[in-house]
Design a protein around this motif. Structure first.
Motif, short mmCIF file in Angstrom:
data_model
loop_
_atom_site.label_atom_id
_atom_site.label_comp_id
_atom_site.label_asym_id
_atom_site.label_seq_id
_atom_site.Cartn_x
_atom_site.Cartn_y
_atom_site.Cartn_z
N ARG A 1 -33.71 28.37 32.68
CA ARG A 1 -32.36 27.80 32.73
C ARG A 1 -31.95 27.33 31.35
NH1 ARG A 1 -34.60 25.12 37.45
NH2 ARG A 1 -35.12 23.45 36.01
N ASN A 2 -32.59 27.86 30.33
CA ASN A 2 -32.32 27.40 28.98
C ASN A 2 -30.99 27.96 28.49
OD1 ASN A 2 -32.37 26.60 26.39
ND2 ASN A 2 -34.45 27.31 25.97
N LEU A 3 -30.04 27.07 28.27
CA LEU A 3 -28.68 27.50 27.92
C LEU A 3 -28.65 28.36 26.66
CD1 LEU A 3 -26.56 24.33 28.70
CD2 LEU A 3 -26.30 26.57 29.73
N ASP A 4 -29.58 28.07 25.74
CA ASP A 4 -29.54 28.78 24.47
C ASP A 4 -30.04 30.22 24.59
OD1 ASP A 4 -28.49 26.63 23.25
OD2 ASP A 4 -30.44 25.78 22.70
N GLU A 5 -30.69 30.54 25.69
CA GLU A 5 -31.25 31.89 25.83
C GLU A 5 -30.40 32.78 26.72
OE1 GLU A 5 -35.72 32.27 25.56
OE2 GLU A 5 -35.51 30.37 26.62
N PHE A 6 -29.25 32.23 27.16
CA PHE A 6 -28.35 33.08 27.94
C PHE A 6 -27.38 33.78 27.01
CE2 PHE A 6 -29.36 30.08 31.49
CZ PHE A 6 -29.91 31.02 32.33
N GLY A 7 -26.36 34.35 27.61
CA GLY A 7 -25.32 35.03 26.84
C GLY A 7 -25.16 36.44 27.34
N GLY A 8 -23.93 36.89 27.37
CA GLY A 8 -23.70 38.28 27.73
C GLY A 8 -23.85 38.59 29.21
N LEU A 9 -23.85 37.59 30.06
CA LEU A 9 -24.01 37.88 31.48
C LEU A 9 -22.79 38.60 32.05
CD1 LEU A 9 -25.83 34.85 33.12
CD2 LEU A 9 -26.75 36.92 32.14
N PHE A 10 -21.63 38.37 31.42
CA PHE A 10 -20.42 38.99 31.97
C PHE A 10 -20.55 40.50 32.03
CE2 PHE A 10 -16.25 36.65 32.48
CZ PHE A 10 -15.83 37.46 33.50
N ILE B 1 -17.85 22.29 29.78
CA ILE B 1 -17.82 23.45 30.67
C ILE B 1 -17.48 24.73 29.90
CG2 ILE B 1 -16.53 24.49 32.57
CD1 ILE B 1 -16.94 22.09 34.13
N LEU B 2 -16.49 24.63 29.03
CA LEU B 2 -16.14 25.84 28.27
C LEU B 2 -17.28 26.27 27.36
CD1 LEU B 2 -12.43 25.05 27.38
CD2 LEU B 2 -13.29 26.67 29.07
N TRP B 3 -17.92 25.30 26.76
CA TRP B 3 -19.06 25.61 25.89
C TRP B 3 -20.16 26.30 26.69
CZ3 TRP B 3 -22.97 21.79 23.37
CH2 TRP B 3 -23.59 22.43 22.29
N THR B 4 -20.39 25.79 27.89
CA THR B 4 -21.41 26.39 28.76
C THR B 4 -21.03 27.81 29.13
OG1 THR B 4 -21.78 24.21 29.68
CG2 THR B 4 -22.67 26.06 30.90
N GLY C 1 -32.41 36.90 26.40
CA GLY C 1 -33.47 36.03 26.90
C GLY C 1 -34.52 36.80 27.67
N PRO C 2 -35.51 36.11 28.24
CA PRO C 2 -36.58 36.76 29.00
C PRO C 2 -36.07 37.38 30.30
CG PRO C 2 -36.76 34.36 29.12
CD PRO C 2 -35.68 34.65 28.16
N HIS C 3 -36.83 38.31 30.82
CA HIS C 3 -36.57 38.97 32.10
C HIS C 3 -35.20 39.62 32.15
CE1 HIS C 3 -40.19 37.10 33.56
NE2 HIS C 3 -39.71 35.91 33.27
N GLY C 4 -34.75 40.19 31.04
CA GLY C 4 -33.43 40.78 31.01
C GLY C 4 -33.29 41.93 32.01
N ASP C 5 -34.40 42.64 32.29
CA ASP C 5 -34.30 43.79 33.17
C ASP C 5 -34.06 43.41 34.63
OD1 ASP C 5 -36.71 42.59 32.73
OD2 ASP C 5 -37.89 44.30 33.44
N HIS C 6 -34.22 42.11 34.94
CA HIS C 6 -33.99 41.70 36.33
C HIS C 6 -32.53 41.35 36.59
CE1 HIS C 6 -38.18 41.71 37.39
NE2 HIS C 6 -38.47 40.99 36.31
#
Lengths: 602, 562
Positions: free
Chosen positions: A428-437, A495-498, A510-515
């Motif tokens: 759930r590390n905010l810094d390792e997310f991105g690009g989920l859209f 919220i916008l930053w998140t 981030g990790p487990h990108g293939d899932h």
């Protein structure tokens, strides 16, 4: 048993019966157990929705909720422990009914969200259903003892639900939650007993006795009169746990004005003790520290229940119990309550800004959002200056109630959204997310709607409550209103930053990108109602208000009448004494209690 | 001359017969003891487990005690002996006697079944064991009905001496022997101090019959009182030491953890329930007995709501402020002393018991400290009752006494259940360490669920019986406006959660212990059924306590206002 009694008891105890049924299920059929539990929660939701749908022309209106009625509905009071004046007293009005709907709805969605759970499914479902019984009971119980029992019944299932199915620090979080709430409820118990022993229902008029169900309405008219006579001619004081009767006593008699400790009255102490008990649940800073731990460690469905329903009990308790029963203390402590609310808003928002953990951020946003509720309840703006106009305060209360319902939907939604992505990438590390859209378009779209609802974007459900509360605060204190309006900026910031950190960006690294696959049908089915309601209530807030407002306005109106007829003369008396020559001892001011206005019931 | 003599003899005969009738349950127990010892004489009798003699005896005694008759609203008319002292004022036969005697006999009955199932004592030991148990029970019944300080002493000793022997009943075990010795030495010391206190009181008041003593005390002029103040206070304190020892109140509790750990769990159950119930009844008798006399009229103090701004009622020592308007009776000071003493003892006992329970790793030791803490909770309403007597609120004081009676019953089921769990688990696991219970729920969910319910009931969580007991106790404190004590009780409830929940956590959340013996316990065995039956009231009394509350109210209803 009247049909109301049967119906409301069924609503409350259906989950418990379901839990009993599950006890006989074989352990190795998790799918069947989950389906049965889901069926039970759906059945409860169906029952409450059936109540909400207005009765057709000419149809019997048993157990239906009559829109536009301020008074208690479908209420009944049966003997439970007569030797201690404890009754099995249930009833709904606009305030409790809307929260009842929220509870049954959130429970249903949360049960659906429990499908990924595979460990000890049977125990999970049994505990979950017991928890639901406790939650439903809290909103329906109108006898203080009964209320307390339901309030406490929730603790144990919640302890295990966090402690067994939670994250790495689950045991610490579970015991912390348990301890905080238990300490709060012990203080509440003390307040309950204080109020009980100072109450004397002999002082109520026959109408008040009947309207508060001290004299059960299931009796025939002559039996009722006999019962009234019996109470009024009793030799010793007749105490009561009846919350409605206590409110009448608090507003129309001086029974809670006796001094207890340090020159403060019974109701002052009762208010403080009850407020602490409820503030733990809300939670208000500085009693909030259990919440980030519990929310983060709890499994997704339990986080949804915690944020969606359990926090609302604090607000409900303050509205239902603190203010009507202890108006004098509520008046005197208005600044204290409002400050607690505003402080929670600011603190929660700043704390949310600082979080690195996605779920922890949502948890702190709850602290901030529930601060609006406390502020909205606290704004006691009826004064001689505005002719004891209840409109501002009822705006605050309506806003607080709406905020609770809206937050129930948006926070449950936010936790669900966090849960969806956690199930896939296990962090759930905010810094390792991105690009989920790019990877999960449906999910991201829905998440945007839910998070914007939490932000309070106009047109979504979060907006209405915040605006109402801020507007009402303006009439109480411009400073607090300005601060609370400024918190919106902070909310938008975190919220916008998140959203930017999680959903935008070029690609997920981030990790487990293939899932990362998009939501499946089950998840869409669960998220869709949340998103739909978040939009619907933002566009048509009146669908909620028409259930809510009559009861809220009536409660505030009672407080306005009380301010004018009881509090204003008292304040005038104190002022006169302060202005008098100095040989009059100041302490005497407290003794003088003006004649109590005998008002007709409600 | 002859006529007078015959009248005298006739009246004595009648009184004796009446007294024996009021004493019937104890007589039946005595006869059972004799029978148990006689049955041992023939060779066939030696093969008989004494359980089968003791059980019918206890059942008969319970039938003779007949709470269902005496605790009815109309009972006092039905039974001419009710509400009167007997054996020349040594003992008192009233509803409270009936209530506590019935509780003790009910416990004895359940206890017999429990020991039969758990296998301690074996057939060889059974006559010794059951003789001691029934003998102790008789002493406890006397404690519950004592109206005379000699009867108090007699009762305490009759209850204690068998307990010393019971603590060491497991022969050849060092810890058991140590426990018994420690208990006996402590008990002997406490008894000596108490006897000395009684003699001081007797010297100052000229009697050991409690009502006479109080009448004498109330008749003292302030000067006479001042002369005797030191003697009276030290006498009272020493008497208090004896009672505190029986209650295992801090600082006279040191024996409890060692004895509970050293003795077997069965004996622990006996000491923690029966002994405590009797000691509480005795505390009520002595505390209330010395704080009021029927002749004294106390002006009724205003209720909670109407307390004026000038009269602050904060702590026990304020309880008598209202009465002080009337010509100060020596009893005002006495009440202040008694209420303050009990309140202090209760607060310290409760807090210490809970804090000391934290570090325990042995379940019996933990339950010993839990027992100490609960003794504190149960003493609180007694302090409230004395304070309420001082406020002229007899009805409130009676309700406070009924709260103790109520609590004792809930406590009986909780603690008997807890010790039964410990004993049954010991029989299969051969251990009494909490750590060895880890992950037990995977192997034997039935006993874990029941044990957890009992432990959470001991915390005082609704909807379990422990909550209703505490609720009654706290209600009495609120009514007496003992705020400090109320807050102490409340905070203690919250902190006690930690150690009870730790046991639950170990059993449910922790991974299973690998070195443990296999668990062999089913709820469908006779042990399981017994445990379920004992635990059932823990659930039932949590949600439906009206009948028990009515009985408890009836037990105290005429205690102050005959």
């Amino acid at each position: 048993m009247s049909s109301d009694a049967t119906f409301l008891s069924l609503v409350v105890f259906l989950p418990a019966l379901g839990a009993l049924l599950l006890a006989f299920f074989p352990k190795d059929k998790p799918e069947a157990i989950k389906l049965t539990s889901l069926a039970v929660t759906i059945a409860v939701f169906a029952l409450t929705i059936w109540m909400a749908i207005p009765a057709g022309e000419g149809a019997g209106d048993t157990a239906k909720f009559a829109i536009g009625t301020a008074e208690l509905q479908n209420a009944f009071s049966l003997d439970w422990i007569p030797s201690f004046n404890i009754y099995y007293f249930f009833g709904v009005d606009g305030i409790s009914f809307t929260l009842l709907l929220l509870t049954s709805f959130t429970s249903m969605i949360a049960m659906g969200a429990a499908w990924p759970i595979t460990k000890h499914v049977k125990a999970y479902c049994i505990l979950f259903l017991l928890l639901e019984t406790g939650m439903l009971g809290v909103f329906l119980a109108l006898d203080f003892f009964l209320f307390y029992v339901f309030w406490e019944v929730m603790l144990l299932p919640m302890y295990f639900l966090i402690g067994v199915w939670g994250g790495p620090r689950r045991e610490y979080a579970a015991i912390k939650f348990f301890l905080y709430t238990l300490l709060g409820s012990v203080l509440m118990l003390i307040a309950i007993l204080m109020l009980y022993f100072s109450s004397d229902v002999r002082k109520l008029t026959p109408d008040q006795l009947k309207n508060t169900y001290v004299v059960s309405k299931t009796l025939s008219v002559t039996e009722q009169d006999v019962a009234v006579k019996k109470i009024q001619s009793a030799a010793d004081p007749v105490h009561t746990f009846n919350i409605m009767a206590l409110a009448q006593l608090g507003q129309h008699t001086d029974q809670f004005d006796g001094e207890v400790l340090f020159g403060k009255s019974i109701q002052w102490w009762a208010f403080i003790l009850l407020f602490i008990g409820f503030a733990v649940k809300v939670p208000s800073v500085p009693l909030h520290t259990w919440l980030p731990d519990a929310h983060v460690e709890a499994p997704t469905p339990i986080s949804m229940i915690l944020a969606g329903v359990l926090l609302k009990m604090g607000g409900y308790g303050i509205i239902r119990i603190c203010y009507p029963i202890c108006p004098d203390a509520g008046y005197d402590l208005a600044w204290f309550v409002c400050s607690v609310g505003v402080f929670s808003m600011v603190y929660g928002a700043f704390a949310a800004l600082a979080q690195k953990d996605f779920k922890r951020l949502v948890a702190y946003s709850s602290v901030s959002h529930m601060g609006y509720v406390v502020l909205g309840i606290g704004v006691w703006s009826m004064s001689a200056a505005n002719g004891y106009n209840p409109d501002y305060m009822s705006q605050g209360w309506n806003g607080a109630m709406f905020q609770m319902l809206a937050h129930g939907i948006s926070s449950a939604g936010m936790f669900f959204m966090v849960g969806v992505v956690y199930d896939r990438v296990h962090h759930r590390n905010l810094d390792e997310f991105g690009g989920l859209f790019a990877r999960m378009p449906i999910y991201s779209g829905m998440a945007y709607a839910v998070f914007f609802a939490g932000l309070g974007l106009p047109g979504l459900c979060g907006f209405i409550g915040e605006v109402f509360v801020t507007l009402s605060a303006w009439n109480f204190s411009k400073l607090l209103a300005i601060i609370s309006a400024a918190v919106v900026v902070l909310t938008a910031a975190y919220i916008l930053w998140t959203l930017q950190r999680v959903y935008l960006g070029a690609e997920y690294k981030g990790p487990h990108g293939d899932h990362l696959h998009d939501m499946d049908t089950r998840e869409i089915l669960l998220a869709a109602p949340l998103v739909a309601l978040a939009i619907f209530f933002g566009v048509f807030p009146n669908t909620i208000f028409k259930y809510l407002t009559p009861s809220v306005d009536a409660s505030v109106e009672n407080l306005a009448v009380w301010t004018e007829t009881v509090k204003a003369p008292r304040l005038a008396e104190v002022r006169k004494l302060e202005a008098a020559p100095s040989d009059v001892p100041k302490a005497a001011a407290a003794i003088v209690v003006p004649p109590v206005a005998q008002l007709t019931a409600q | 001359m002859n006529d007078t003599l015959f009248t005298l003899i006739g009246s004595y005969k009648k009184e004796t017969l009446d007294s024996l009738q009021a004493f019937m349950p104890e007589l039946i127990l005595s006869a059972t003891i004799v029978l148990m010892l006689l049955v041992r004489m023939p060779s066939w009798g030696r093969k008989l487990n004494s359980f089968y003699v003791a059980l019918p005896g206890v059942v008969l005694a319970l039938l003779a005690s007949a709470p269902w008759i005496h605790l009815q609203a109309t009972a006092s008319e039905a039974c001419p002996l009710m509400g009167k002292p007997f054996f020349d004022g040594m003992l008192m036969f009233d509803e409270l006697t009936v209530f506590f005697r019935s509780v003790l006999l009910l416990f004895a009955l359940l206890f017999l079944v429990f020991t039969k199932l758990s296998g301690i004592p074996d057939r060889e030991d059974s006559p010794d064991f059951y003789t001691l148990v029934l003998g102790g029970t008789i002493g406890m019944c006397i404690m519950a009905s004592a109206n005379h300080l000699l009867a108090v002493f007699l009762g305490v000793e009759m209850a204690s001496v068998p307990s010393y022997a019971l603590a060491g009943i497991l022969k050849g075990r060092r810890t058991a022997g140590e426990a018994a010795l420690k208990y006996a030495v402590y008990g002997a010391g406490a008894a000596g101090v108490m006897l000395y206190g009684i003699s001081l009181l007797a010297g100052a008041l000229g009697s050991v019959h409690i009502p006479t003593m109080v009448a004498q005390l109330a008749a003292f002029t302030p000067d006479q009182l001042a002369d005797r103040q030191v003697v009276l206070m030290s006498g009272g304190l020493m008497l208090g030491v004896g009672l505190a020892f029986k209650l295992s109140a801090v600082p006279f509790h040191f024996w409890a953890p060692d004895v509970f750990e050293g003795a077997c769990a069965e004996v622990g159950a006996f000491l923690s329930v029966a002994s405590k119930a009797a000691a509480l009844a005795l505390l009520i008798r002595v505390a209330i007995g010395f704080s009021h006399t029927p002749a004294e009229v106390i002006p009724k103090a205003p209720a909670l709501t109407l307390v004026s701004a000038t009269a602050v009622a904060a702590a026990p020592d304020h309880a008598d402020d209202h009465a002080s308007v009337a010509p100060a009776s020596p009893l005002v000071a006495t009440r202040k002393f008694i209420a303050g003493f009990i309140a202090l003892l209760a607060a310290v006992t409760c807090t210490f018991g809970n804090l000391a329970a934290y570090g325990q790793t042995n379940i019996k030791r933990l339950l010993a400290y839990s027992t100490i803490a609960h003794a504190g909770y149960m003493m609180m309403p007694v302090a409230a009752a004395v304070a309420l007597v001082g406020r002229g609120d007899s009805a409130g004081a009676e309700k406070a006494i009924s709260a103790v009676a109520f609590y004792v019953v809930t406590y009986l089921f909780m603690n008997l259940g807890a010790f039964a769990c410990v004993a049954f688990l010991r029989n299969t696991l051969r251990t009494e360490e909490i750590a060895d219970y880890s992950g037990l729920i995977k192997r034997s969910p039935g006993i874990v669920i029941l044990f957890s319910a009992i432990l959470l009931s001991l915390v005082g969580l609704p909807p379990l019986a422990g909550f209703t007991g505490k609720f009654m106790a706290f209600a009495a404190l609120t009514n007496a406006q003992l705020w400090t004590l109320l807050v102490i009780g409340g905070v203690n409830t919250a902190i006690s959660l930690f150690y009870y929940l730790r046991v639950v956590k170990v059993m449910t959340l922790d991974p299973e212990s690998e070195t443990r013996l296999p668990v062999n316990f089913s709820l469908l065995s006779s042990e399981g059924v017994f445990l379920s039956l004992v635990t059932l009231p823990v659930f039932v009394l949590g949600v439906w306590f009206d009948p028990l509350n009515r009985w408890a109210l009836a037990a105290a209803e005429r205690f102050l206002t005959p």
